[in-house]
Design a protein around this motif. Structure first.
Motif, mmCIF file in Angstrom:
data_model
loop_
_atom_site.group_PDB
_atom_site.id
_atom_site.type_symbol
_atom_site.label_atom_id
_atom_site.label_comp_id
_atom_site.label_asym_id
_atom_site.label_seq_id
_atom_site.Cartn_x
_atom_site.Cartn_y
_atom_site.Cartn_z
ATOM 1 N N PRO A 51 -2.837 -41.793 7.787
ATOM 2 C CA PRO A 51 -2.234 -43.011 8.162
ATOM 3 C C PRO A 51 -1.935 -43.895 6.657
ATOM 4 O O PRO A 51 -2.361 -43.749 5.903
ATOM 5 C CB PRO A 51 -3.476 -43.887 8.950
ATOM 6 C CG PRO A 51 -4.606 -43.424 8.446
ATOM 7 C CD PRO A 51 -4.221 -41.759 8.323
ATOM 8 N N THR A 52 -0.725 -44.499 6.787
ATOM 9 C CA THR A 52 -0.384 -45.408 5.682
ATOM 10 C C THR A 52 -1.368 -46.467 5.632
ATOM 11 O O THR A 52 -2.114 -47.002 6.778
ATOM 12 C CB THR A 52 0.994 -46.111 5.888
ATOM 13 O OG1 THR A 52 1.352 -46.723 7.217
ATOM 14 C CG2 THR A 52 2.128 -44.785 6.031
ATOM 15 N N PRO A 53 -1.499 -47.401 4.738
ATOM 16 C CA PRO A 53 -2.223 -48.476 4.363
ATOM 17 C C PRO A 53 -2.119 -49.595 5.747
ATOM 18 O O PRO A 53 -3.139 -49.876 6.302
ATOM 19 C CB PRO A 53 -1.760 -49.258 3.104
ATOM 20 C CG PRO A 53 -1.423 -47.931 2.487
ATOM 21 C CD PRO A 53 -0.689 -47.224 3.319
ATOM 22 N N ILE A 54 -0.798 -50.135 6.090
ATOM 23 C CA ILE A 54 -0.543 -50.683 7.417
ATOM 24 C C ILE A 54 -1.350 -50.214 8.653
ATOM 25 O O ILE A 54 -2.051 -51.044 9.364
ATOM 26 C CB ILE A 54 0.738 -51.265 7.524
ATOM 27 C CG1 ILE A 54 1.099 -52.248 8.584
ATOM 28 C CG2 ILE A 54 1.632 -50.085 7.766
ATOM 29 C CD1 ILE A 54 0.273 -53.649 8.154
ATOM 30 N N GLN A 55 -1.063 -49.016 8.777
ATOM 31 C CA GLN A 55 -1.553 -48.294 10.054
ATOM 32 C C GLN A 55 -2.950 -48.231 9.902
ATOM 33 O O GLN A 55 -3.766 -48.663 10.979
ATOM 34 C CB GLN A 55 -1.217 -46.949 10.045
ATOM 35 C CG GLN A 55 0.355 -46.870 10.182
ATOM 36 C CD GLN A 55 0.938 -45.406 10.060
ATOM 37 O OE1 GLN A 55 0.439 -44.574 9.443
ATOM 38 N NE2 GLN A 55 2.572 -45.358 10.216
ATOM 39 N N ASN A 56 -3.533 -47.854 9.013
ATOM 40 C CA ASN A 56 -4.932 -47.791 8.701
ATOM 41 C C ASN A 56 -5.612 -48.964 9.013
ATOM 42 O O ASN A 56 -6.856 -48.961 9.498
ATOM 43 C CB ASN A 56 -5.499 -47.312 7.381
ATOM 44 C CG ASN A 56 -6.847 -46.819 7.092
ATOM 45 O OD1 ASN A 56 -7.268 -46.302 7.938
ATOM 46 N ND2 ASN A 56 -7.297 -47.064 6.016
ATOM 47 N N GLN A 57 -5.184 -50.182 8.641
ATOM 48 C CA GLN A 57 -5.862 -51.515 8.843
ATOM 49 C C GLN A 57 -5.478 -51.992 10.204
ATOM 50 O O GLN A 57 -6.322 -52.665 10.865
ATOM 51 C CB GLN A 57 -5.321 -52.376 7.680
ATOM 52 C CG GLN A 57 -5.763 -52.076 6.478
ATOM 53 C CD GLN A 57 -5.599 -53.158 5.431
ATOM 54 O OE1 GLN A 57 -5.732 -54.427 5.717
ATOM 55 N NE2 GLN A 57 -4.972 -52.806 4.412
ATOM 56 N N ALA A 58 -4.067 -51.771 10.778
ATOM 57 C CA ALA A 58 -3.660 -52.378 12.003
ATOM 58 C C ALA A 58 -4.329 -51.680 13.067
ATOM 59 O O ALA A 58 -4.618 -52.259 14.339
ATOM 60 C CB ALA A 58 -2.412 -52.875 11.949
ATOM 61 N N VAL A 59 -4.177 -50.445 13.061
ATOM 62 C CA VAL A 59 -4.438 -49.846 14.400
ATOM 63 C C VAL A 59 -5.785 -49.728 15.023
ATOM 64 O O VAL A 59 -6.047 -50.277 16.227
ATOM 65 C CB VAL A 59 -4.129 -48.176 14.130
ATOM 66 C CG1 VAL A 59 -4.676 -47.225 15.284
ATOM 67 C CG2 VAL A 59 -2.873 -47.924 13.767
ATOM 68 N N PRO A 60 -6.987 -49.928 14.047
ATOM 69 C CA PRO A 60 -8.267 -50.198 14.723
ATOM 70 C C PRO A 60 -8.279 -51.456 15.239
ATOM 71 O O PRO A 60 -8.712 -51.581 16.291
ATOM 72 C CB PRO A 60 -9.440 -49.914 13.611
ATOM 73 C CG PRO A 60 -8.577 -49.054 12.724
ATOM 74 C CD PRO A 60 -6.972 -49.621 12.820
ATOM 75 N N LEU A 61 -7.735 -52.459 14.480
ATOM 76 C CA LEU A 61 -7.911 -53.953 15.281
ATOM 77 C C LEU A 61 -7.072 -53.933 16.631
ATOM 78 O O LEU A 61 -7.724 -54.770 17.484
ATOM 79 C CB LEU A 61 -7.236 -55.042 14.246
ATOM 80 C CG LEU A 61 -7.813 -55.098 12.888
ATOM 81 C CD1 LEU A 61 -7.207 -55.897 11.839
ATOM 82 C CD2 LEU A 61 -9.420 -55.813 13.222
ATOM 83 N N ALA A 62 -5.863 -53.270 16.800
ATOM 84 C CA ALA A 62 -5.210 -53.431 17.788
ATOM 85 C C ALA A 62 -5.759 -52.321 18.793
ATOM 86 O O ALA A 62 -5.800 -52.988 20.102
ATOM 87 C CB ALA A 62 -3.773 -52.682 17.546
#
Length: 423
Positions: free
Chosen positions: A25-36
């Motif tokens: 995952p890219t940085p934005i995916q790495n951070q946003a996906v778990p929260l979502a």
């Protein structure tokens, strides 16, 4: 986290990601996906070309795979709003890749296409509806879509929707959506009005920001050429001629200006096409496809394309006219250096555009290196020592190269080693 399997996605999504060759995952995916995935509302800020579509698409599809039952006629379980037809189609294509081996249905609704065909598609119900606000309002007014079952809302490039005057449409649409729902808002810039929008649409959101708003991708090499307006056509042709095989995106400010520029290039033997608001959707789709395939090498566009072109092989972005809205510069140059590649952005600046350049540099908090001409900006007359700076740590030696020669924009460096496909 270092790979997608560690994000806790459904097996069908991990299989889809493996099939299309995505492992990390890219940085934005790495951070946003778990929260979502946990159900939080998310406000995501990241540069263009960093994978925002998967950042909201992966958790959205994951949630829908876990929800039983088919959508009722005229309804949708999830709604994604985007400002342009091109961006809607891009998002839908990405989601269809993820849902290829599932029963989830993705439907698009945009202007410029047959509304009757869209009505027929919605009559069966859909799991994910991707739409531009204007056409969606038309269908709502005709009672051909029922948004009361929507439990997931995504606003992509919400700042441009505000620029295009969609705020009243957004309010009308939001009033028809089901509750409770999860809302995700993603963009590359964060103007004050969008902060107000986020407060109205998001509930206790988790903010994810992987770069300061207005910052360009690190691998974009930027430069500006100062010249009188009559010199622009000749300088453009000079730059294009240095590498006729490169995919180059040229931005003009107006529809008339884009069309005139394209026709002039074609008359001079350049392989060019154009997209702007006066083109039909079919014409725009064909031009983008030809550009993506490499059968067209130069695409002249207005800002309608700044957030709807996801073509990894775009080597150069030329701002023939500087945009009137500084944020649009960031989105324009974000069409290159996508998916980890390198790219070059060249800006033409006439005397009457000096203030526009000043606003762009203020937004980005960086002075764009001067590659030619004399800067009319205050304090720049003897600022040569400051012109060597490159954003993102891509500094060059003073003067731009060997023997202190000025850095010439584009076309003569590293590009051929990238192995870009021509078709």
């Amino acid at each position: 986290m270092f790979d997608f399997e560690m994000l806790g996605l459904a097996p069908a999504l991990n299989d889809a990601l493996s099939r299309i060759g995505f492992s990390q995952p890219t940085p934005i995916q790495n951070q946003a996906v778990p929260l979502a995935l946990e159900g939080h509302d998310v406000l995501g800020l990241a540069q263009t070309g960093t994978g925002k579509t998967l950042a909201f698409g992966l958790p959205l599809v994951d949630h829908l795979l876990a929800e039983p039952g088919r959508p009722a006629p005229k309804t949708s379980k999830a709604l994604i709003l985007a400002p342009t037809r091109e961006l809607v189609n891009q998002i839908a294509d990405s989601l269809r890749t993820l849902t290829e081996d599932t029963k989830l249905r993705v439907t698009t609704v945009v202007g410029g296409q047959s509304i009757n065909r869209q009505i027929n598609a919605l009559a069966r119900g859909t799991d994910i509806l991707v739409a531009t606000p204007g056409r969606l309002i038309d269908l709502m007014d005709r009672r051909d879509v029922d948004l009361g079952q929507v439990r997931h809302l995504v606003l992509d490039e919400a700042d441009q929707m505000l620029d295009l005057g969609f705020i009243h449409a957004l309010r009308k649409i939001a009033a028809r959506l089901g509750t409770p729902r999860q809302t995700m808002l993603f963009s590359a810039t964060m103007p004050k009005q969008m902060e107000e929008l986020s407060r109205a649409y998001l509930t206790n959101p988790r903010r994810v920001q992987v770069a300061p708003p207005g910052k360009a991708a690190d691998k974009i090499t930027q430069s500006v050429l100062f010249m009188d307006k009559p010199a622009k056509p000749g300088r453009l042709r000079e730059i294009l001629s240095r590498d006729l095989d490169a995919l180059t995106l040229v931005f003009a400010r107006t529809k008339h200006g884009a069309e005139k520029l394209m026709k002039g290039l074609v008359a001079d033997g350049y392989n060019a096409a154009s997209i702007h608001g006066n083109k039909s959707q079919g014409q725009r789709d064909r031009a983008i496809k030809a550009f993506r395939d490499g059968t067209v090498k130069v695409l002249v566009a207005t800002d309608v394309a700044a957030r709807g072109i996801d073509i990894p092989d775009v080597a150069y972005v030329i701002n023939y006219d500087l945009p009137a809205v500084p944020d649009n510069y960031v989105h324009r140059i974000g069409r290159t250096a996508r998916a980890g590649r390198e790219g070059e952005a060249i800006a033409f600046c006439a005397p009457d555009e000096a203030d526009l350049l000043r606003q762009i540099q203020k937004l980005m908090k960086v002075e764009i290196p001067v590659a030619g001409g004399t800067s009319p900006l205050a304090g720049d007359a003897d600022g040569a020592d400051r012109r060597q700076g490159r954003p993102g740590g891509r500094n060059r030696k003073p003067g731009g190269g060997a023997a202190g020669k000025p850095a010439a924009p584009g076309r003569s460096r590293r590009r051929r080693s990238r192995g870009r496909k021509a078709a």
